[in-house]
Design an enzyme around this catalytic site. Structure first.
Site, PDB file in Angstrom:
ATOM      1  N   SER A  65      -9.949  -0.099   7.346  1.00 27.26           N
ATOM      2  CA  SER A  65      -9.383   0.062   6.009  1.00 27.26           C
ATOM      3  C   SER A  65      -8.756  -1.181   5.410  1.00 27.26           C
ATOM      4  CB  SER A  65      -8.342   1.187   6.020  1.00 27.26           C
ATOM      5  OG  SER A  65      -8.993   2.429   5.980  1.00 27.26           O
ATOM      6  N   LYS A  99       0.852  -1.197   0.000  1.00 26.83           N
ATOM      7  CA  LYS A  99       0.000   0.000   0.000  1.00 26.83           C
ATOM      8  C   LYS A  99       0.884   1.241   0.000  1.00 26.83           C
ATOM      9  CE  LYS A  99      -3.927   2.039   2.569  1.00 26.83           C
ATOM     10  NZ  LYS A  99      -4.765   1.923   3.778  1.00 26.83           N
ATOM     11  N   SER A 132      -9.782   2.085   3.097  1.00 27.85           N
ATOM     12  CA  SER A 132      -8.893   2.827   2.221  1.00 27.85           C
ATOM     13  C   SER A 132      -7.910   1.946   1.449  1.00 27.85           C
ATOM     14  CB  SER A 132      -8.101   3.856   3.030  1.00 27.85           C
ATOM     15  OG  SER A 132      -7.235   3.215   3.952  1.00 27.85           O
TER      16      SER A 132
END
Lengths: 491, 500
Positions: free
Chosen positions: A182, A83, A158
């Site tokens: 997330s 990420k 997210s």
């Protein structure tokens, strides 16, 4: 297809058999990534990854006699996605923000170092909501990530890039970060396993902060065993992160492998009445209740529990998260960090300069900075931040009480399955409620997991949410694996 | 015109009192920074050069995204020492908070400091006042908290440049109660605090480098009033003398404002030492809201009381204790002992000097030389005695020569100046400069006789009963002998000759 194998074990077996090499596997993933239009990646590290893969391929033959050194390098030759909130030395790290469009960190996050030391290959940096603020991955300065199978829908956020990349076979597994859900929400929407370990399990050093007291790195994978393995490799105390805990890390991978459906026997499963409220999609509700029934019929003890402060979870979470965010994002002022737009260079005063630089944040980030700045300002601190911190303690106590009676607590991950792009982006409050079931575990710092259990009539994945007591990842993984088996997942 | 202040009618005859509280930032002399492994201080002899700008930084002190602070235990140890040496209570639980403000040299946009739960609280220190330091006054210390320093901004050639070498340097902020009532008291407090932190070895004490910086809160009120007046905070003064002068100026300025009937505003002011004036930096209304909240990246600092006790047991002899010992051991006056022990390096130097050849009998003389000429030179050049050309044996040698009347005190001062400039060996300098005292009567007699013969007017005055002119003759004789004459012997001889 080489890249649709389900587990790290299968891949290692193929390496052993000589039917696949780390280099071939890595190349295949890059081909898949490049032919995909999911917009899951922000930056690819192709050269770096291929070099790693080549070395490992040579090593496999020359150093390891063709057998994967599973003990020493448990992630040998496993291509992963990272990420874009985690730093890698020399690799652009944007946090999906225009603000960090040109940011190249001079150091690597502890979690990434640990994975690479275990033999993992980092393919690149995954798209996400800007500064990890969002539940749909529509808040990225690099565009929305698309759902892996339904292009008109969101992958959740997210860590949406991570969710889609794993589900769409862009990589074996990926790192996500979870502040209020997330990891778990996109895992649920994309139909994969997502695990947020206990706060303090994995060093946050190198994780660009959103809300420091809630942020936690975790794996997103196709199976509970892979998630367990990644988690195990990354866990442990780190002198660079004072909030990491010196608690023994178990052999969670073995736990996952050895767990059988039979282990449901005697498992005390808590079902909080507050989590089965109006507003949950019927299909979601039915899927979760049906899994609870399956657990029961396999011998688990189903115990109704109560978490009385759940109703305050979302509001207190948003006070704490935005307060910390407003502080953490102060450093993006265009002096050392933060792109300086050309208008800013014409600024006459320092304040004017800050205004022009900081207007570069996306709308959601701005909203949260403003809310957080307000909540921390003198005269309001007691009513907001301090009060929220107090409620947070009560929520922790709720869980402690519940865990007197049960081993794990289960619920849906989210009230609905993956929603349509644009469906909630105009209504922040509606969007915030997407995380209503994942937020409490974040507030209490508890380990939690999302395991796919069913699909709705449109073929959209439904995830079950499991929460365990602090530092009881062992129990979480065992229970998660039972659910995975019961749902007919990875054998 | 009648003017009211703090509920009192005041005019030019009203006696005002100054109320002073001080906040001192002490830079802790740890090798690495408070939250990172970056180098924290210059090693002895190292100077700041352009190439070294930003050299002592890591990703942590530069505030790179994703970095986290990790507390330096040595800094905690040093801060506890500061607390114990100033009679503070050490809080076994203290909390680091973030203090937010935007400035180019603050990389994270906030400073990690301690706010509502500081490490040390409720302490005090004693200061000595009066001509001979005979009066002792207790000054309360509200709190001592730990924090990180910001970087340094340099504004030149139309650019603002930032050097982050200082960013993350460990500081303690020592906050006093508003217990001081004059610039002298403030000066005495600062000197005592400075003596303590340098004696503890927790601060390098380099004032030019900003190792010890002071903010002064100053207000005035009619004497007898217990309420506080409107205060001004004078920021960042780094010389004791300037703090005294700034307070003196500020108190008078405030008194003038009050008497003129104007309204005093609470504000932050700066001191311009060239003009000896303070001027407004920002008014309270513009003051920032720092939005303090506990830093989630750092756990509360929790100590065991055994840790604190073992630090207490390892504290060195503190300046006050040392002063008392010097009085007893070397028969120094309280005043002299106080002055010597107010500077750790001088105190150590003094003891070394006196210990050479067991020169206890020389102690008083060594002390006088150190406090006098040597002290003046060191102060003027702002150089520590350790860095100077002075050596302990210089002063024991000089004291011995003074005591056995080989050289006069005046000559000794000359030698001190030469030693300061070039170093060397005392006996060689005395010989080279011809400073040996003339103790020979037969050599002095003709010189005095000549002066008497050349100055009949003064001789007349003496005979008329003006004893003062003796000084004139002694002075002339000293001049004629280039200061080498033994002054006591000279005086006796002059009187003898005049009378004869």
């Amino acid at each position: 297809m080489k890249n649709s194998m389900n587990t790290i074990q299968e891949i290692h077996n193929a390496f052993d058999a000589g039917t696949l090499t780390p280099l071939e596997l890595t190349r295949t993933y890059f081909e898949t990534i490049k032919s995909s239009n999911h917009n899951a990646w922000i930056t690819l590290c192709e050269e770096r990854a291929l070099k790693q893969a080549e070395e490992l391929t040579t090593d496999l033959k020359d150093k390891h006699g063709g057998k994967v050194p599973r003990e020493a390098l448990p992630l040998f030759g496993i291509p992963l996605g990272i990420k874009d909130v985690l730093t890698m030395d020399g690799v652009r790290t944007t946090c999906a923000s225009k603000m960090l469009d040109n940011y190249i960190p001079p150091y690597t996050a502890t979690a990434v170092i640990k994975l690479e030391h275990a033999g993992a290959i980092s393919l690149g940096k995954l798209n996400m909501d800007e500064f990890a603020m969002g539940s749909s991955n529509e808040n990225s300065a690099y565009g929305s990530v698309l759902h892996p199978t339904h292009a008109d829908r969101v992958p959740g956020g997210s860590s949406g890039g991570s969710g889609t990349a794993v589900a769409a076979h862009h990589c074996v597994a990926a790192l996500g970060t979870d502040t209020g859900g997330s990891i778990r929400l996109p895992a649920s929407f994309c139909g994969i396993v997502g695990m947020k370990p206990t706060y303090g399990r994995i060093s946050r050093y190198g994780q660009i902060a959103f809300a420091s007291s809630l942020d936690q790195i975790g794996p997103m994978a196709k199976s509970v065993q892979d998630a367990a393995l990644l988690c195990q490799v990354m866990a442990g105390i780190d002198a660079k992160d004072s909030t990491t805990a010196d608690v023994e890390v178990g052999d969670w991978f073995q736990t996952a492998i050895k767990t059988k459906i039979d282990d449901a026997k005697g498992l005390r499963v808590g079902v909080p009445k507050e989590y089965f409220i109006d507003g949950i999609d019927d299909e979601v509700k039915n899927a979760i209740e049906s899994m609870i029934q399956k657990l029961k019929s396999e011998g688990a003890e189903i115990v109704p529990v109560t978490l009385p402060h759940t109703e305050f979870a979302v509001s207190t979470y948003y006070v704490i998260a935005v307060s910390e965010a407003s502080s953490n994002l102060s450093r993006y002022d265009g002096v050392r960090f933060g792109v300086r737009p050309s208008e800013a260079m014409k600024a006459v005063t320092l304040v004017d300069f800050y205004k022009k630089v900081r207007s570069n944040f996306g709308a959601e980030v701005k909203r949260r900075i403003i809310l957080g700045t307000f909540a921390l300002s003198s005269g309001f601190y007691d009513a907001y931040y301090r009060k929220a911190a107090q409620v947070r303690r009560l929520m922790r106590t709720d869980f402690e009480n519940a865990f007197q009676q049960v081993d794990v607590i289960v619920s849906p991950v989210s009230p609905s399955t993956a929603f349509k792009l644009g469906e909630k982006s105009k209504d922040p409050l509606k969007m915030y409620l997407t995380d209503i079931f994942t937020i409490p575990a974040s507030m209490a710092g508890l380990p939690a997991m999302s395991v796919p259990v069913a699909t709705d009539h449109q073929g959209l994945s439904i995830g079950m949410h499991l929460i365990a007591p602090r530092f009881k990842e062992e129990i979480l993984i065992k229970a998660g694996r039972v659910v995975e088996l019961l749902a007919g997942g990875v054998k | 015109m009648s003017v009211q202040y703090l509920g009192q009618t005041v005019d030019h005859n009203t006696e005002f009192e100054t109320v002073i509280g001080l906040e001192v930032h002490v830079q802790l002399a740890t090798d690495s920074k408070i939250f990172s492994s970056a180098k924290s201080r210059l090693t002895l002899g190292e100077s700041v050069s352009e190439e070294s700008v930003n050299a002592n930084t890591t990703e942590v002190c530069a505030g790179h995204p994703g970095t986290l602070p990790a507390l330096n235990e040595k800094a905690v140890d040093y801060a506890i020492r500061a607390g114990l040496a100033t009679n503070c209570k050490i809080n076994l639980k203290s909390v680091f908070s973030r203090k937010h403000y935007f400035y180019a040299d603050l990389p994270k946009g906030y400073q990690i400091s301690q706010f509502d739960l500081p490490l040390c609280e409720h302490g005090f220190l004693d200061i000595e006042l009066g001509e001979q330091g005979e009066v002792t006054k207790k000054i309360g210390i509200t709190r001592i908290h730990m924090e990180e320093d910001a970087g340094k901004s340099v504004h030149e050639h139309g650019f603002s440049l930032v050097n982050l070498n200082r960013a993350g340097t460990p500081l303690v902020e020592v906050v006093s109660e508003p217990d001081m009532r004059s610039p002298e008291e403030a000066g005495a407090y600062l000197r005592k605090l400075y003596a303590i932190v340098t004696c503890l070895g927790i601060c390098d004490g380099n004032l030019q480098e900003g190792n010890f910086r002071c903010d002064a809160n100053v207000s005035v009120r009619p004497k007898g009033v217990t309420k506080f007046g409107t205060r001004a905070e004078i920021k960042n003064v780094n010389s004791f003398r300037f703090v005294e002068k700034a307070i003196e100026y500020e108190a008078e300025r405030q008194r003038q404002v009050i008497l003129s009937g104007d309204h005093l505003v609470q504000e932050t002011r700066l001191y311009d030492s060239q003009k000896n004036q303070t001027y407004t930096m920002r008014a309270k209304e513009e003051a920032e809201d720092y939005r303090y909240f506990p830093d989630p990246d750092l756990l509360p600092l929790v100590l065991e009381s055994s840790q604190v006790e073992s630090i207490r047991a390892s504290l060195p002899e503190l300046p006050d204790q040392m002063r008392d010992r010097f009085m007893k051991e070397y028969a120094l006056t309280r005043y002299d002992a106080g002055l010597i022990t107010s500077n750790q390096s001088i105190a150590r130097f003094f003891e070394e000097s006196v210990s050479i050849a067991d020169g206890r009998s020389l102690a008083k003389t060594v002390a006088n030389l150190l406090i006098g000429e040597a002290g003046r030179l060191l102060n003027e050049a702002a150089v520590s005695i350790v860095e100077s050309k002075f050596r302990p044996e210089h002063f024991s040698d000089l004291a011995r020569l003074i005591l056995d009347k080989t050289i006069s005190v005046t000559a000794a001062k000359q030698v001190v100046i030469i030693l300061w400039q070039e170093g060397g060996e005392v006996s060689l300098i005395v010989d080279r400069e011809g400073l040996r005292q003339v103790n020979d009567l037969s050599a002095l007699e003709p010189i005095i006789q000549k002066i008497i013969d050349d100055n009949p007017k003064q001789v007349e005055e003496f005979r008329a009963g003006k004893d003062k002119v003796i000084g004139f003759f002694v002075g002339q004789a000293m001049k004629a002998t280039q200061g080498k004459a033994n002054p006591a012997m000279l005086q006796e001889l002059v009187i003898q000759k005049l009378k004869g």
